[in-house]
Write a protein that holds these residues in place. Sequence first.
Motif, PDB file in Angstrom:
ATOM      1  N   PRO A   1       0.808  -1.225   0.000  1.00  0.00           N
ATOM      2  CA  PRO A   1       0.000   0.000   0.000  1.00  0.00           C
ATOM      3  C   PRO A   1       0.839   1.273   0.000  1.00  0.00           C
ATOM      4  N   LEU A   2       2.014   1.218   0.667  1.00  0.00           N
ATOM      5  CA  LEU A   2       2.898   2.390   0.653  1.00  0.00           C
ATOM      6  C   LEU A   2       3.390   2.669  -0.755  1.00  0.00           C
ATOM      7  N   TRP A   3       3.776   1.633  -1.483  1.00  0.00           N
ATOM      8  CA  TRP A   3       4.113   1.802  -2.901  1.00  0.00           C
ATOM      9  C   TRP A   3       2.922   2.370  -3.671  1.00  0.00           C
ATOM     10  N   GLY A   4       1.732   1.835  -3.353  1.00  0.00           N
ATOM     11  CA  GLY A   4       0.524   2.319  -4.031  1.00  0.00           C
ATOM     12  C   GLY A   4       0.251   3.781  -3.780  1.00  0.00           C
ATOM     13  N   ARG A   5       0.659   4.266  -2.603  1.00  0.00           N
ATOM     14  CA  ARG A   5       0.485   5.686  -2.289  1.00  0.00           C
ATOM     15  C   ARG A   5       1.630   6.530  -2.826  1.00  0.00           C
ATOM     16  N   GLN A   6       2.849   6.088  -2.571  1.00  0.00           N
ATOM     17  CA  GLN A   6       4.008   6.924  -2.835  1.00  0.00           C
ATOM     18  C   GLN A   6       4.457   6.934  -4.297  1.00  0.00           C
ATOM     19  N   ILE A   7       4.330   5.825  -5.002  1.00  0.00           N
ATOM     20  CA  ILE A   7       4.809   5.809  -6.392  1.00  0.00           C
ATOM     21  C   ILE A   7       3.969   6.734  -7.272  1.00  0.00           C
ATOM     22  N   PRO A   8       2.620   6.627  -7.262  1.00  0.00           N
ATOM     23  CA  PRO A   8       1.852   7.626  -8.030  1.00  0.00           C
ATOM     24  C   PRO A   8       2.094   9.049  -7.545  1.00  0.00           C
ATOM     25  N   TYR A   9       2.213   9.204  -6.222  1.00  0.00           N
ATOM     26  CA  TYR A   9       2.481  10.528  -5.654  1.00  0.00           C
ATOM     27  C   TYR A   9       3.785  11.098  -6.209  1.00  0.00           C
ATOM     28  N   THR A  10       4.836  10.292  -6.175  1.00  0.00           N
ATOM     29  CA  THR A  10       6.146  10.782  -6.605  1.00  0.00           C
ATOM     30  C   THR A  10       6.201  10.988  -8.113  1.00  0.00           C
ATOM     31  N   MET A  11       5.572  10.109  -8.875  1.00  0.00           N
ATOM     32  CA  MET A  11       5.521  10.301 -10.329  1.00  0.00           C
ATOM     33  C   MET A  11       4.842  11.624 -10.663  1.00  0.00           C
ATOM     34  N   MET A  12       3.728  11.891  -9.995  1.00  0.00           N
ATOM     35  CA  MET A  12       3.035  13.161 -10.224  1.00  0.00           C
ATOM     36  C   MET A  12       3.882  14.327  -9.721  1.00  0.00           C
ATOM     37  N   LYS A  13       4.538  14.142  -8.576  1.00  0.00           N
ATOM     38  CA  LYS A  13       5.340  15.207  -7.969  1.00  0.00           C
ATOM     39  C   LYS A  13       6.466  15.657  -8.895  1.00  0.00           C
ATOM     40  N   PHE A  14       7.188  14.714  -9.472  1.00  0.00           N
ATOM     41  CA  PHE A  14       8.346  15.064 -10.283  1.00  0.00           C
ATOM     42  C   PHE A  14       7.948  15.469 -11.706  1.00  0.00           C
ATOM     43  N   ALA A  15       7.070  14.699 -12.334  1.00  0.00           N
ATOM     44  CA  ALA A  15       6.706  15.011 -13.721  1.00  0.00           C
ATOM     45  C   ALA A  15       5.964  16.340 -13.812  1.00  0.00           C
ATOM     46  N   SER A  16       5.012  16.567 -12.902  1.00  0.00           N
ATOM     47  CA  SER A  16       4.277  17.834 -12.953  1.00  0.00           C
ATOM     48  C   SER A  16       5.184  18.999 -12.588  1.00  0.00           C
ATOM     49  N   PHE A  17       6.045  18.816 -11.596  1.00  0.00           N
ATOM     50  CA  PHE A  17       6.966  19.889 -11.221  1.00  0.00           C
ATOM     51  C   PHE A  17       7.867  20.275 -12.392  1.00  0.00           C
ATOM     52  N   GLU A  18       8.479  19.294 -13.027  1.00  0.00           N
ATOM     53  CA  GLU A  18       9.391  19.585 -14.145  1.00  0.00           C
ATOM     54  C   GLU A  18       8.659  20.332 -15.254  1.00  0.00           C
ATOM     55  N   ASN A  19       7.452  19.908 -15.579  1.00  0.00           N
ATOM     56  CA  ASN A  19       6.707  20.550 -16.673  1.00  0.00           C
ATOM     57  C   ASN A  19       6.168  21.918 -16.269  1.00  0.00           C
ATOM     58  N   ILE A  20       5.713  22.061 -15.020  1.00  0.00           N
ATOM     59  CA  ILE A  20       5.217  23.360 -14.556  1.00  0.00           C
ATOM     60  C   ILE A  20       6.341  24.390 -14.556  1.00  0.00           C
ATOM     61  N   VAL A  21       7.512  23.996 -14.039  1.00  0.00           N
ATOM     62  CA  VAL A  21       8.643  24.919 -14.019  1.00  0.00           C
ATOM     63  C   VAL A  21       9.055  25.303 -15.434  1.00  0.00           C
ATOM     64  N   GLU A  22       9.065  24.333 -16.331  1.00  0.00           N
ATOM     65  CA  GLU A  22       9.413  24.635 -17.725  1.00  0.00           C
ATOM     66  C   GLU A  22       8.425  25.630 -18.330  1.00  0.00           C
ATOM     67  N   MET A  23       7.123  25.449 -18.069  1.00  0.00           N
ATOM     68  CA  MET A  23       6.113  26.369 -18.598  1.00  0.00           C
ATOM     69  C   MET A  23       6.238  27.761 -17.982  1.00  0.00           C
ATOM     70  N   LEU A  24       6.582  27.817 -16.689  1.00  0.00           N
ATOM     71  CA  LEU A  24       6.764  29.126 -16.052  1.00  0.00           C
ATOM     72  C   LEU A  24       7.903  29.901 -16.701  1.00  0.00           C
ATOM     73  N   TYR A  25       9.015  29.228 -16.950  1.00  0.00           N
ATOM     74  CA  TYR A  25      10.144  29.915 -17.580  1.00  0.00           C
ATOM     75  C   TYR A  25       9.846  30.252 -19.043  1.00  0.00           C
ATOM     76  N   LYS A  26       8.998  29.470 -19.669  1.00  0.00           N
ATOM     77  CA  LYS A  26       8.718  29.694 -21.084  1.00  0.00           C
ATOM     78  C   LYS A  26       7.663  30.772 -21.290  1.00  0.00           C
ATOM     79  N   HIS A  27       6.630  30.814 -20.430  1.00  0.00           N
ATOM     80  CA  HIS A  27       5.493  31.691 -20.695  1.00  0.00           C
ATOM     81  C   HIS A  27       5.304  32.818 -19.674  1.00  0.00           C
ATOM     82  N   ALA A  28       5.725  32.608 -18.438  1.00  0.00           N
ATOM     83  CA  ALA A  28       5.459  33.613 -17.405  1.00  0.00           C
ATOM     84  C   ALA A  28       6.658  34.492 -17.095  1.00  0.00           C
ATOM     85  N   ILE A  29       7.852  34.020 -17.376  1.00  0.00           N
ATOM     86  CA  ILE A  29       9.065  34.778 -17.067  1.00  0.00           C
ATOM     87  C   ILE A  29       9.782  35.105 -18.372  1.00  0.00           C
ATOM     88  N   PRO A  30       9.928  36.376 -18.700  1.00  0.00           N
ATOM     89  CA  PRO A  30      10.507  36.739 -20.004  1.00  0.00           C
ATOM     90  C   PRO A  30      12.005  36.479 -20.116  1.00  0.00           C
TER      91      PRO A  30
END
Length: 372
Positions: free
Chosen positions: A237-266
């Motif tokens: 169950p810990l894998w069931g909680r943490q693996i999706p959590y961490t996949m979302m944590k890292f993939a979304s973070f990397e893409n959100i930061v990339e979009m911020l530098y691309k569209h929100a910060i000149p």
Amino acid sequence: MALSDESCRSLVPRYLYSSPSSSQRLFNLDMPFAKIDQIQNQGMVPPSKYSSPPAPKAAGRRFMIPAPSEKIEMFSPAYYAACGAGGSLSCGLTHTGITPLDLVKCNMQIDPAKYKSTASGFGILLKEQGVKGLFRGWVPTLLGYSVQGACKMGFYEFFKKYYSDIAGPEYAAKYKTLIYLAGSASAEVIADVALCPMEAVKVRVQTQPGFARGLADGLPKFVKAEGVLGLYKGLVPLWGRQIPYTMMKFASFENIVEMLYKHAIPTPKEECSKSLQLGVSFAGGYVAGVLCALVSHPADNLVSFLNNAKGATVGDAVKKMGLWGLCTRGLPLRIVMIGTLTGAQWGIYDSFKVFVGLPTTGGAALPAATKP
């Protein structure tokens, strides 16, 4: 026998000289110290430009020798060790800091009839256990999440580079989100093996008053009751909680930061100040944390239920809580908790990386594939 310039240089400790290019050297080791003093007195070269240090002629004479600027080599063992150290600080400190929120959340999951809301949960715990009781279980939390954070961050950086090398530059850029997902999932499998025993003790201490005061007496009591393997009862169950959590944590973070530098910060990331880059890391981490909470919450309820009840199964949890309860019980508090937690984790992690001379995470191309 005369020594060459390089031979002389090898005899001098590295911290005693700077290393400008040959074309920039105005004198070498063979130059007499009298000549060096003459050049200095004429104002031609400041002492900080010396390629070799002059000996002080009298006590009290001051001179300065610049140390070479040392940097951690990217993707070296020292690099991964530094990332692990940053991960240990970011996860250990943040999880320990929100122990009161985690305590209320776990009790709401286990006994919703008694702990009906966040406010009432805090009131009940304060009344029954006092302020000190709000931090029950902080020691296993600190130890467990420090080790987990070190494995998570260090191995994520390793697997991200490893999978990028396998894919090659073209496919690594094209399928970067898949690389983020695969790298974070691989890292979390290892990290949860380290976390699971401390998580089991933490939940039992927090949700069963009178079971134990903390880790020192809680761990032996837990092992005596359920054996060493009982510490890993909640691993799946810990894998069931943490693996999706961490996949979302890292993939979304990397893409959100990339979009911020691309569209929100000149300004390109490389030209932004470190304080701005760390602000982007916190903002991207907070949004990623909200998404993490939504994805991983049902498994979080399962982990709390299984570690609280001896011999309980997943079927028992579903039967007692229902699917809707698994997905929603304690969710609003966990969204606030995980959003703040994840934002702070990325902020601390990247602050540590900046402190040791490494770039912040995200907003740049994936690591280049190893070339023959």
